[in-house]
Design an enzyme around this catalytic site. Structure first.
Site, short mmCIF file in Angstrom:
data_model
loop_
_atom_site.label_atom_id
_atom_site.label_comp_id
_atom_site.label_asym_id
_atom_site.label_seq_id
_atom_site.Cartn_x
_atom_site.Cartn_y
_atom_site.Cartn_z
N HIS A 9 0.84 -1.20 0.00
CA HIS A 9 0.00 0.00 0.00
C HIS A 9 0.87 1.25 0.00
O HIS A 9 1.57 1.54 0.98
CB HIS A 9 -0.90 -0.05 1.24
CG HIS A 9 -1.84 1.09 1.36
ND1 HIS A 9 -1.82 1.96 2.44
CD2 HIS A 9 -2.85 1.50 0.56
CE1 HIS A 9 -2.79 2.85 2.30
NE2 HIS A 9 -3.42 2.60 1.17
N ARG A 10 0.88 1.96 -1.14
CA ARG A 10 1.75 3.14 -1.31
C ARG A 10 3.22 2.75 -1.16
O ARG A 10 4.05 3.55 -0.73
CB ARG A 10 1.37 4.26 -0.35
CG ARG A 10 -0.13 4.61 -0.36
CD ARG A 10 -0.47 5.70 0.64
NE ARG A 10 -1.91 5.72 0.90
CZ ARG A 10 -2.52 6.44 1.84
NH1 ARG A 10 -1.78 7.25 2.60
NH2 ARG A 10 -3.81 6.39 2.01
N GLU A 36 0.58 -0.87 -4.77
CA GLU A 36 -0.56 0.03 -4.91
C GLU A 36 -0.07 1.46 -4.78
O GLU A 36 0.76 1.75 -3.91
CB GLU A 36 -1.61 -0.26 -3.84
CG GLU A 36 -2.90 0.53 -3.94
CD GLU A 36 -2.87 1.89 -3.22
OE1 GLU A 36 -3.81 2.68 -3.41
OE2 GLU A 36 -1.90 2.14 -2.47
N ASP A 38 -1.22 5.91 -5.79
CA ASP A 38 -2.27 6.87 -6.13
C ASP A 38 -1.80 7.78 -7.25
O ASP A 38 -0.68 8.29 -7.21
CB ASP A 38 -2.60 7.73 -4.90
CG ASP A 38 -2.91 6.88 -3.68
OD1 ASP A 38 -4.03 6.38 -3.60
OD2 ASP A 38 -2.01 6.71 -2.83
N HIS A 51 -0.83 10.69 -2.72
CA HIS A 51 -2.16 10.35 -2.20
C HIS A 51 -3.06 11.56 -2.00
O HIS A 51 -4.15 11.64 -2.55
CB HIS A 51 -2.04 9.58 -0.88
CG HIS A 51 -3.37 9.25 -0.28
ND1 HIS A 51 -4.00 10.09 0.61
CD2 HIS A 51 -4.19 8.19 -0.46
CE1 HIS A 51 -5.16 9.55 0.96
NE2 HIS A 51 -5.30 8.40 0.32
N GLU A 111 -4.44 3.61 -8.37
CA GLU A 111 -5.70 4.19 -7.91
C GLU A 111 -5.87 5.59 -8.49
O GLU A 111 -5.05 6.48 -8.24
CB GLU A 111 -5.77 4.26 -6.38
CG GLU A 111 -7.09 4.87 -5.92
CD GLU A 111 -7.23 5.04 -4.43
OE1 GLU A 111 -8.10 5.83 -4.00
OE2 GLU A 111 -6.47 4.39 -3.68
N LYS A 113 -7.13 9.03 -8.32
CA LYS A 113 -7.59 9.92 -7.26
C LYS A 113 -8.42 11.06 -7.88
O LYS A 113 -8.02 12.21 -7.90
CB LYS A 113 -6.40 10.48 -6.49
CG LYS A 113 -5.65 9.44 -5.68
CD LYS A 113 -6.44 8.96 -4.48
CE LYS A 113 -6.55 10.07 -3.44
NZ LYS A 113 -7.19 9.59 -2.19
N ASP A 231 0.42 -2.09 4.39
CA ASP A 231 1.57 -1.21 4.58
C ASP A 231 2.84 -2.01 4.92
O ASP A 231 3.94 -1.46 4.86
CB ASP A 231 1.32 -0.24 5.74
CG ASP A 231 0.16 0.71 5.51
OD1 ASP A 231 -0.12 1.03 4.33
OD2 ASP A 231 -0.47 1.13 6.49
#
Length: 245
Positions: A9-10, A36, A38, A51, A111, A113, A231
């Site tokens: 995640h990020r 992943e 953004d 993000h 993702e 945004k 994370d």
């Protein structure tokens, strides 16, 4: 235990500043099989990875991403907020991440945004970038903006999409099938074993977010999810390694 996707995640955001090349690179070292991130647009229409729609939390300045040129964004310090060791980190471009993972067996979850800010032409730009880099088989596009994902699917039927959502949905697998989505990306508390099985029966994967507790990871794996967004990819990698011995 069957193999599942370990989606960082990020990037490795527990130990590196989120959505930086340091975080992406470290996640792969820690066993992630997916990343992943953004995606937003600069004022001059470049795809950048950050993000928040504003810059204050992770880039140390006021203002909105949408109002800054890519050159202005690249001049910002995207790492010191996390630790002084990361002062050299900058807001990456999507091209930089593509360059890192292309040709590797790594899933890339982008993702969009575009819920708070309606980025005109974002879908077309992302699809063009994916095609230019021959990343169609590695990429999955996700968003809380499901209308945007429908647009992406119409523009590029060959690129997978995933529906992000926070609250429980009624028969989410039927909804996903109607939108021709390949995956559900629910908040971890909106997952049930029955829905995971029903989704899989329609060829739809389930990748819950953001799961950092090993007990929660194991519970979701036992529900049958195909991947977990976390994370701490090293924690999930260690857990899956133990249970596949």
């Amino acid at each position: 235990m069957r193999s599942i996707d370990i989606i960082a995640h990020r990037g490795a955001s527990a130990i590196c500043p989120e959505n930086t090349m340091a975080a992406f690179e470290r996640s792969l070292q820690l066993g992630a099989t997916g990343i992943e991130t953004d995606v937003q647009l600069s004022s001059d229409g470049r795809l950048v990875l950050i993000h928040d729609e504003t810059l204050s939390r992770t880039a140390g300045t006021e203002g909105w991403v949408k109002d800054k040129s890519v050159e202005e964004l690249r001049s910002l310090d995207a790492g010191t907020w996390f630790h002084a060791h990361f002062a050299v980190e900058r807001i990456p471009s999507l091209d930089e991440l593509f360059d890192l993972v292309r040709g590797k067996n790594i899933l890339l979850n982008l993702e969009l945004k575009n819920g708070m800010v309606s980025y005109k032409g974002m879908e077309e730009k992302i699809i063009k970038a994916v095609r230019d880099w021959d990343m169609e088989q590695q990429v999955i596009l996700s968003s809380f903006n499901h209308a945007s994902l429908v647009k992406c699917k119409r523009l590029a039927p060959e690129i997978r999409t995933a529906l992000l959502y926070m609250e429980k949905l009624y028969r989410p697998y039927d909804y996903a099938a109607k939108l021709e989505a390949s995956a559900l990306h629910p908040y971890k508390l909106a997952v049930t074993q029955e829905e995971v099985a029903s989704a899989l029966a329609q060829g739809i994967a389930t990748h819950p977010f953001t799961v950092n507790d090993p007990v929660e990871m194991l519970a979701l794996i036992n529900m049958g999810v195909q991947g977990i967004i976390t994370d701490v990819p090293d924690v999930l990698a260690a857990l899956t390694a133990v249970h596949t011995r």
